[in-house]
Each structure stands twice: as structure tokens, then as C-alpha cells.
Enzyme design. Structure first.
Site, PDB file in Angstrom:
ATOM      1  N   ARG A  54       1.040  -1.033   0.003  1.00  0.00           N
ATOM      2  CA  ARG A  54      -0.030  -0.234   0.066  1.00  0.00           C
ATOM      3  C   ARG A  54       0.352   1.353  -0.119  1.00  0.00           C
ATOM      4  NH1 ARG A  54      -5.272  -1.480   3.640  1.00  0.00           N
ATOM      5  NH2 ARG A  54      -5.556  -3.301   1.692  1.00  0.00           N
ATOM      6  N   TYR A  91      -6.568  -0.355  -7.393  1.00  0.00           N
ATOM      7  CA  TYR A  91      -5.792  -1.393  -6.805  1.00  0.00           C
ATOM      8  C   TYR A  91      -4.970  -1.165  -5.093  1.00  0.00           C
ATOM      9  CZ  TYR A  91      -1.413  -0.229  -8.985  1.00  0.00           C
ATOM     10  OH  TYR A  91       0.018   0.048 -10.457  1.00  0.00           O
ATOM     11  N   GLU A  92      -4.938  -2.706  -4.954  1.00  0.00           N
ATOM     12  CA  GLU A  92      -4.191  -2.623  -3.308  1.00  0.00           C
ATOM     13  C   GLU A  92      -5.311  -2.173  -1.752  1.00  0.00           C
ATOM     14  OE1 GLU A  92      -1.829  -4.796  -2.316  1.00  0.00           O
ATOM     15  OE2 GLU A  92      -1.074  -4.827  -3.896  1.00  0.00           O
ATOM     16  N   GLY A  93      -6.273  -2.055  -2.111  1.00  0.00           N
ATOM     17  CA  GLY A  93      -7.640  -1.696  -1.700  1.00  0.00           C
ATOM     18  C   GLY A  93      -8.024  -0.381  -1.981  1.00  0.00           C
ATOM     19  N   GLN A  97      -9.229   2.973   2.035  1.00  0.00           N
ATOM     20  CA  GLN A  97      -8.296   2.844   3.013  1.00  0.00           C
ATOM     21  C   GLN A  97      -8.707   3.643   3.776  1.00  0.00           C
ATOM     22  OE1 GLN A  97      -5.372   1.858   2.652  1.00  0.00           O
ATOM     23  NE2 GLN A  97      -6.149   0.638   0.404  1.00  0.00           N
TER      24      GLN A  97
END
Lengths: 592, 592
Positions: free
Chosen positions: A292, A432-434, A439
């Protein structure tokens, strides 16, 4: 457009906003020095400028091709990746006992920024390899480490993260991919994964897939997910039962293959368990936090690239006569509105860079400080800042790239110019990546309550301390910096109390409704405080006789941020404090 | 994804925000009625839904091709354009004496929105034809009108606007294209024009180019530019000396050919003067104002399309469990953060639509009111609102399309989904027909001083009057609408005084520096007031027993806008009032 790695700004941010000097003084980084770090970063900058950046446009137009299950990357990419690993850049942060250089996450973060400025499609690949290295260090057996770590650390092989399935994107509880125990202690993996970055490619001889899957007797939900290592080629050289079924036609990062992967078409792909059965999600989160931060750095990176290109164009392009200018057409950079756009781009980029680097220093200290309490509070600080680093930086990555298109006028809309590619590339990072929404939820629901709120309170106290110092600074170039930033921090403080109360009082909707504006508010206050730290350091250097023009620039940029961007804090506070009021009617408003 | 023209919202906005009912009552629209207008709009909506919208994605992927100077549009486009003109849609606002239907600009604006929601690449073509019609009506000789107007009104032929040259984009003073007087009273045009939308295509038998060029003895600068009509084919059927040299590879609106046009490769293209020699820029501005409104409508249109697509996806896609939801995965529309995104999209779209329609009504009244004073003040109002309509709507077009991608998560980044196309398409609108920076400068430097500031003061007074009515409204669903909007309007009032003073005091940089945030502030206050007008009307209808669920939706949407978007006004005010403070150091900060 060429890219020139902004090494002096990077080093200044590391030292004066992210605590690099303090970390050095505290002995966190062994025999590293500021000079050595600068030398390494200059070398990395040259590689990014000269080898990677020139491939960025051709990578976009050529893209990647899939034929008979094999993915071919764009011309020059295999050679560039080879040269990059050969030069040791992949190994920079890796563990020394597996051939890595053991250098700080903070130093590597600065490098990650530069690789991604040079090309986001290039930069995202090693991020995933780095994640797999971390997962294996933390959770792999000695056997797995012995077989895979050295080659992943060097970059001779790359790694992937196989989480997403069609029905399981943000919600990993819905994963269906199956894993069955084999007699020899290995597992057989069967299932489909989508959106797998660099799932298949021709850069390396082997690819190491980390795959989330369920055992037959696993509980439902996230507590029944296990993590497996599934190599493309087994140790004896035979091809494993995993293949790339298709690649996506995406808005951007065309040179990065995004694959649908099929595991176990035949007898099942051979996999090895990483960590314990049914504890795969915890293992995955080990690597996801650092990934992240890396995606946040992509936001900084693309913003920096877009800013450089727009600045260059604004200096070259002449249109109209600026106020007070001589006869004839002025470079458009002379026009106040263009200056506002460029300053906005630069200020947002600098603030996001500072937040990312602060997060990296927190990760380093959480691992390296000799004092356990210091490690714990650094861990909490890094945990708190990670969602802000990821979401704010990638949001501003899109905003800055969009402003970059705008500064170019009609030329910005033509693909050959390259400004539009930055916008297309940037747009994936908030997803992407959450997603950035996730977040924000992570920040409000899980990070604010850390240490009963002490982590966020400490962070706000540190921002206030910075502003106290700005208040004492008499340099006129600071303008209203102190009062504007103080207002932003007090807005953050009130909004924080509101959210903490909502979470503690079991009224999550109240906090969830304002999570996204809260995260932005946090970033404005934190980013402003970080720019103020740099401005104070610059003022000190000026007072000491340093005539580097970058120093007055840092004061001016901080002032611009405070007077033109941080002033949005009050509106965000109002929005957060409005809480879930609007949600009562939301469904009403969304069906008309 | 299908598009469904939101005719009820469109009609409600026309009637309750844009003064359609009042205009009808005042006799501006002859025998038009609200019912007839609704019927026309429903018919237009069906055409947009059923004929144009299905071509949008294929138009994007197929694009246009250039071969031997001929441009071929995507499959189905020629037939769709033919059916569209056949059905009379191009002729809707055209003059009755040239075959048009003479219907209001307001009604046509609603149609323009729908054509562009269906496909921006389709919708932009007729905008240019409409501009040429206006220029010929205002400035063309009887002969030119007789030869060209009827076919342009019907759409049998299309028109182009040839302004831009490589060195002359925003700065038309730099135009070099030459025109020489011929013995027969015509002119010979020679030069190159770039970024010519629909400069060449296969939709129609002829194309009428309006071209800015300089006579040999013309003064330098903008006072030496003349406007010429240059048809692709002359009346005798011979091909004129004009050709498409190349087409651009653009970020979006792929189905719309953007051409480099070469005039006069051989003996010079035959052209006819429109208006007087050296007065071409004034003629061009006649058509440019309405084209600016049309581009603003493109912003509304793409925002509406992106919103519909995101709403549909959010209702279908299930991930995670929303607060208070039952077991299992919830549709993502149940998650507060997704609701915030969707409400933000819808509220910004509705506000921009209202501002555009208000502008259109002003244009109608400026032409149609029997009272000269009313015509004058309507003209000033429309002039004031035009840059706001153009810039705000196109800015939010990009923002809403970007949010639309975000709501889709990873699927949003895949081109097949279509969400990304909306973002790519939307990105041109803040650039063409005068960049949004130029709109902001126009607003602050030329529009605020209209009638010594009386125009903007009247507009603010009208906003205040709306808020007084909201204050008296006791319906609890209004929440803090009144106070939040009042704050925004007072911020606008103070910022307006600041800008007026700066312009009057010959301190243009003070106003120019804050022009862009001032325009946004204006739009938040004006958009909020317009949504409040609609919410008040909805509350009245509810009180009268109308159970249409769209009415409570309008109140909820207005409240969301006031509490979550208009609250940004104070920060914008601070920024505007900061004036040119930052400019002193701007060049300092931009070279580091």
C-alpha cells in the site's frame, strides 16, 4: 518528455520531513550516511532517467501480447529489467542473508518513487516481488526460503499476489479458489484468479505466485483462507499446472500485463503452504501494508512526472501576454492561472511525498529501533499513516495528472504528447491494493482507535509543535502559513474526536459516512505540517548563508499549500461532522 | 451499459430552476407548452437511448480512419446521423424561415445534453454546425444565407470552426492563415489549421468550413482577423482547395475526427467573407458563446452517463456486508462510502445541469422578451453565467467520470466496462472552446464588471432570495441546507467585491490569480441555490399530495449538496482573497 529524478527534493524530504537524519543519529541505519544515501539515490535517478523513462511511451503503445499462453512484453523491457536487477536495484531493501543489501525502507521508497516516475507499468512489477519476499521472511518455512528467497531478492524471479476472483474483489471472504492436501505434504490448487499483475511475462525464467485458496474443511469467510506458494516452474524444471488465460485491455499501464490466471486445469497446481492453514489472510496483510505504501509512492511518482512535463511545456509554450509582461507572447508559465495550476501540482506532490516517506521511516523504526516502546509507537504511526499515504497520494496522482493535461491545452489531449498517458496510468492507483474508500474505512475504523486513540493524538500533537515553530518564524515569505495550517490541524483534531466517539459508541455509520473526507482532511493537515518542517529547515539554511534557490522555493511552496490548499480543511471538517445525516436520505436520493 | 435519458429530471430542472414556466407565462415561447416540450424531450430521449447510445462503445473502439484524404466514421455512424437529421433534431432550434423549428435554446439545450450523454463524439459535431448557423444569421450576406443556411439547419451539411493553428491556440492574435482578395469578390484562403473537429468525414455530402484568416493589409493582432466561409464542394460541384492532412490520435472521443486541415495547397481555397473584413473575431464570438454553453452541456451529459452507469453497477455488484445489513454480501450501494460517491456524482451533475439550463433561458430571453430592459438584463445574466456553465460543468464532468471509474473498482479500469471511456471522453471538455482557465478569466475580468457589477449583484440577490425561502421551509429533510447555502452565498458576495475592486483598481493580477477558485465558488453558490429552488418546488408538490418519489429525492439531493459540497465555499473564498500573494513567490517555487 524526459524525466529527471528530483534527487535534491527527495533527499531534502527524507531528511527534513521524514526524520532520516534523526534515524541516522539514532543508529537505525548502521553504517549508512546521508552522503552515501545521496550517492545511491543519484545513481538510481540516473538509471530511472536513462534506462527506464525512455521506454515508458513505447511500453504504452506496444503494450503486451498474449499468444499460446505466453506473454511478451514491449520491446526493450526484458533488457531494461535485466539491467535493473543486474545493477542490484531489486535487492536494495532485501535481507542481507539472502543476498539483499538490507538498506532502509525509506531509502528504497525514494527509489520506488523514481522507478515509477520513469514508468508506472515498470515499477509495479517489483512491488509485488517485494511483497512476496516479506511474506516469505515472515511466514515461509526454511525450505521455501532456501528455494525462493535469494532469487526473489535479486529479481532473477518475480512474484505475484493472487487474491482477486470475479466474486471476490474488496471482499476476500468470498474467495472460492480451492486447495487440497497431497500425500507428500504439498497442496493442489484449483481455481481462477483475475487482475493478476505480471501474472505471466517474459522478463524472467520463473514466476512465483502467492495464491489465496480454501482447504476443503476450511471455515467459511476470511478465517478459512490459506496462502500458498505456486511456482510457474517446479524445481525439476517441469511446468506447473498454472497458466495465463487472458490479459486485460486496460485504461493505462499498458506495458504491465494484467492476467486472468487458471490454476489446476489438469491435476491441480502444486503449491506449498505459507504460514499456517486458514491463516492466509494475516500473511497476506504482512505484505499488503508495504504494498500500500508502494502504491502511494506510485501516486507521488506519476504526479512528479506529470508536473515535470507540464512545467517544461509551460516554459516553452508561448500564448497571450501576461500581466506586466513585455510586448509579444509570454511563456504560459507567466500567466497567473497557469502558475496556480503548476503550484497546485507541485504542492500536492510534495505533500504526498512527505507523507509517504514519513510512513516509510515509521516502518524502518518499527523494525530497527533498539527501544521496544519506540518500535511500538513507530509501528502505530506507520499503521496510522499507511492508508493516508496510499489514498491521498493516489488521489492527488490523478488530480495532478489531470491538471497536467489541462496545462497542455489541446496538445494535452493528443496521445503523442504523453500527458494523457500519465492520467491513464495514474487512474489505477486509487483502485488497486485496496480502493481508496477502503483505505479511508481502515483509517477511521481500525487506525484511529490504535492505542485507544493515542497514536493519532500523538500525530496531531507533533503537527501542532511544528506550527508553534512556524509561528515564531519571522521570515515574511511565510505569509499566513502558520494561521492557515493551525486552522487545518484544529479541524482535524475536532473531526478526529468526532470519529473516535462514533467508533467507540458503536455508531460506525457515523464514521464511515465521513471516512473519505476525513482522510483528505488528515492529509491536508499532515501534508501542510510536513511542508512546514521543510520550510523551517530551508529558512534555517538561508539564515546560515546557504544560497541554494531551492530553499526559498520550499518556503514559497509551503505558503502556497497553506493559503490555497489547506484552507479546504474547514469544509471537510463540516462534512465529516455532518456524519451519517445524509445517509438517512441517501437511498431516497439515489432512486429517482 | 445502456443510457436512459432522465427526462423527468430534465423537465423539472427546466421548470423549477431555469424559469421555463415563467418564460412560457411571459409568452416567450409562442405556442409551446410544458406538455408539448415534455413530449418532444421524451421523443428525443428515445432517439438518444435507442439509436445513438448503442454506437458509443463501438465508435470508441473503431474510431475513424483517414485514407487518401477521406475520413470514414465508425460503422453505423452515417446511418445514425442520417436518421437523426431526418427526424428533424438538427433543425430544432434553427430559424423557421430556413426550415428550422424555431424552438427555444433551453429546449434544445436539454436535447444537446441527451445527444451527448448518448455519445459525446456524436454530439460535438452538430454543436459546430449550430455555431455556423448563428454566425451566418448574424453576419452572413443574403447570398451566403440562401446558399448554405437551409442545408445547415436541416443537417444535410455540417459545419466546422477553423480557429486554431499550431502557434495560435488560446491566443488568436497569432493567427497566420492568409486570405487574398480575388477579382470576383471572393477570397483565396491559404494556411494550416489544427484540431478541427469533424473537419472531414463521410456523414454528409458537403462540409462548410468557417475559417479565420488574415488579409494581406490587415493590422496585426486580433483586429486584423477576418472570417470566411469555405465549402468543401463549391456550388458547381467541384472540389475546393481544402483537404484533411491528418487526424489526431486522442485520449477520447475517438469517433469524432479531429483533423489538420490544409487550405490552399494549389491556387488557394475559394472563400466568402462573413461579416466585415478584419471583424472576424467578433463574428466568431457570436457563435462561440453558444458553443461554450453546448460544451458545458457535454460536461453535464458525460456526468449523467457516468452516474447512471455507476449507479447500475453499485446496485448489481455485491461485496462485503454493509452496516446494519443482513447476513451475506450487500450490494455495494449499501456501503456509506459508495453512497457518498454516488450522491456526489448526482449532486454535481444536477447543479451543473441547472446552471447550464439557466444560461440557456437567459439566451432565450435576451432574444425573445418584448421588453428591452428585460432583454438587456437577460443578456447580461447569460453572459455572466456562460463561463460558469462551461467551466464548472466540464470540470465536474471529469470529476464525476473519475468517481464513476472508482465506484466500479478494478472493473472500472478495464475498457470493456465503459466507465473509463467516459473519463477519456470527458477530459477534452475543460480544454476546447476556451480552456477553463480562460473561462475563469472571462468571468472575472469581463463578466463581473458588466453593468458596473449590477449583473453579478442581481444574481447574488436572487440566490439570497431563494435562501430566505428555504429558511422558512420547515420540512425536516432540509437539514442544514439554509445555513450552509447562505454561508456559501456570503462567501461569494465577499469574493465578488474583492475581484470587482481588483479589476476596477487596475490590479488584474489580484483577480486573475484567484479566477479559477472564484469560478468554482460562484458555481457552488449558484448550483446550491438552483438545487434549493427545485427542492422548494418538490416540497410544495409533496405538501399538495404529490407522491412521486422523485420529489423527496430532490430535497435529499439538495441537502447533500449543501452539507457536503457547498461547504467548500469558505476555503475557496480564502483562496480568492489571498489574491496574488502567492504570485510574488510563484516563479521562485517553480524553479527548484
Amino acid at each position: 518528455m524526459v524525466y529527471r529524478a528530483p534527487v535534491p527534493d527527495i533527499v531534502f524530504t527524507m531528511r527534513h520531513a521524514a526524520g532520516f537524519d534523526r534515524a541516522l543519529a539514532d543508529g537505525l541505519y548502521e553504517d549508512l550516511t546521508a552522503d552515501l544515501a545521496t550517492t545511491i539515490l543519484e545513481e538510481a535517478g540516473r538509471f530511472a532517467n536513462d534506462v527506464i523513462a525512455p521506454l515508458n511511451r513505447e511500453g504504452d503503445t506496444a503494450g503486451v501480447t498474449l499468444k499460446d499462453g505466453a506473454v511478451t512484453t514491449a520491446p526493450g523491457w526484458k533488457e531494461a529489467y535485466g539491467a535493473w536487477t543486474e545493477a542490484g536495484w531489486n535487492a536494495l531493501p532485501g535481507p542481507v542473508n539472502f543476498g539483499g543489501q538490507g538498506l532502509p525502507v525509506l531509502l528504497n521508497s525514494a527509489c520506488v518513487e523514481m522507478w515509477n516516475s520513469a514508468s508506472m507499468a515498470f515499477g509495479i512489477g517489483p512491488v509485488l516481488t517485494m511483497g512476496a519476499i516479506e511474506a516469505l521472511i515472515a511466514h515461509g518455512t526454511d525450505d521455501l526460503r532456501a528455494r525462493y528467497l535469494a532469487k526473489l531478492v535479486s529479481g532473477e524471479w518475480t512474484a505475484t499476489m493472487n487474491l482477486t476472483e470475479p466474486q471476490a474483489g474488496s471482499d476476500l471472504a468470498a474467495i472460492r479458489c480451492r486447495a487440497e492436501r497431497a500425500a507428500d505434504g504439498t497442496y493442489r490448487i484449483k481455481g481462477q484468479k483475475i487482475f493478476i499483475t505480471y501474472g505471466e511475462h517474459d522478463l524472467t525464467d520463473n514466476i512465483v505466485h502467492l495464491v489465496l485458496a480454501r482447504l476443503p474443511d476450511a471455515p467459511t469467510g476470511t478465517r478459512g483462507i490459506s496462502l500458498f506458494l505456486v511456482p510457474k516452474f517446479l524445481s525439476d524444471g517441469t511446468r506447473n499446472d498454472v497458466r495465463c488465460h487472458s490479459i486485460e485491455h486496460k485504461l493505462g499501464i499498458h506495458a504491465s500485463p494484467t492476467c486472468t490466471m487458471i490454476f489446476g486445469d489438469h491435476d491441480g497446481a502444486v503449491g506449498w503452504l505459507v504460514g499456517e492453514e486458514n491463516r492466509g489472510l494475516a500473511c497476506m496483510f504482512t505484505m499488503m501494508n508495504n504494498a500500500r505504501l508502494a502504491v502511494g509512492l506510485q501516486g507521488v511518482a506519476i504526479a512528479e512526472r506529470a508536473y515535470q512535463q507540464a512545467l517544461h511545456y509551460a516554459n516553452e509554450r508561448r500564448q497571450g501576454r501576461a500581466p506586466g509582461a513585455a510586448e509579444g507572447m509570454s511563456p504560459i508559465i507567466e500567466h497567473p492561472d497557469v502558475q496556480r495550476n503548476l503550484l497546485t501540482m507541485k504542492a500536492l506532490t510534495a505533500a504526498a511525498r512527505a507523507i509517504c516517506y514519513m510512513t516509510a521511516e515509521g516502518i524502518d523504526r518499527a523494525h530497527r529501533d533498539s527501544d521496544e516502546k519506540a518500535r511500538q509507537s513507530a509501528y502505530e504511526r506507520a499503521s496510522l499513516l499507511t492508508p493516508v499515504a496510499k489514498a491521498f497520494s493516489t488521489d492527488i496522482g490523478v488530480e495532478v495528472a489531470s491538471l497536467g493535461v489541462q496545462v497542455h491545452g489541446g496538445m494535452g489531449y493528443i496521445e503523442e504528447t504523453g500527458a494523457a498517458q500519465h492520467l491513464r496510468d495514474a487512474r489505477i492507483a486509487p483502485i488497486y491494493e485496496g480502493t481508496n474508500g477502503i483505505q479511508a474505512i481502515d483509517l477511521v475504523m481500525r487506525k484511529l482507535p490504535l492505542a485507544d486513540g493515542a497514536a493519532v493524538r500523538a500525530q496531531i500533537a507533533a503537527m501542532r509543535a511544528t506550527i508553534v515553530r512556524v509561528t515564531k518564524e519571522t521570515h515574511p515569505a511565510f505569509g499566513q502559513t502558520a494561521s492557515r495550517l493551525r486552522d487545518a490541524i484544529e479541524s482535524l483534531d475536532r473531526a478526529t474526536s468526532y470519529c473516535l466517539k462514533a467508533v467507540a459508541g458503536n455508531a460506525p455509520a457515523q464514521a464511515l459516512a465521513g471516512a473519505t473526507p476525513y482522510l483528505r482532511l488528515f492529509a491536508l493537515a499532515q501534508g501542510g505540517a510536513a511542508l512546514a518542517e521543510m520550510a523551517l529547515a530551508a529558512a534555517g539554511l538561508i539564515a546560515g548563508g546557504d544560497s541554494d534557490p531551492a530553499h526559498p522555493a520550499r518556503i514559497a511552496l509551503c505558503r502556497f499549500f497553506a493559503e490555497n490548499i489547506a484552507v479546504g480543511a474547514k469544509g471537510l471538517e463540516d462534512t465529516v461532522m455532518g456524519g451519517a445525516g445524509f445517509l438517512d436520505d441517501a437511498r431516497l436520493a439515489l432512486v429517482s
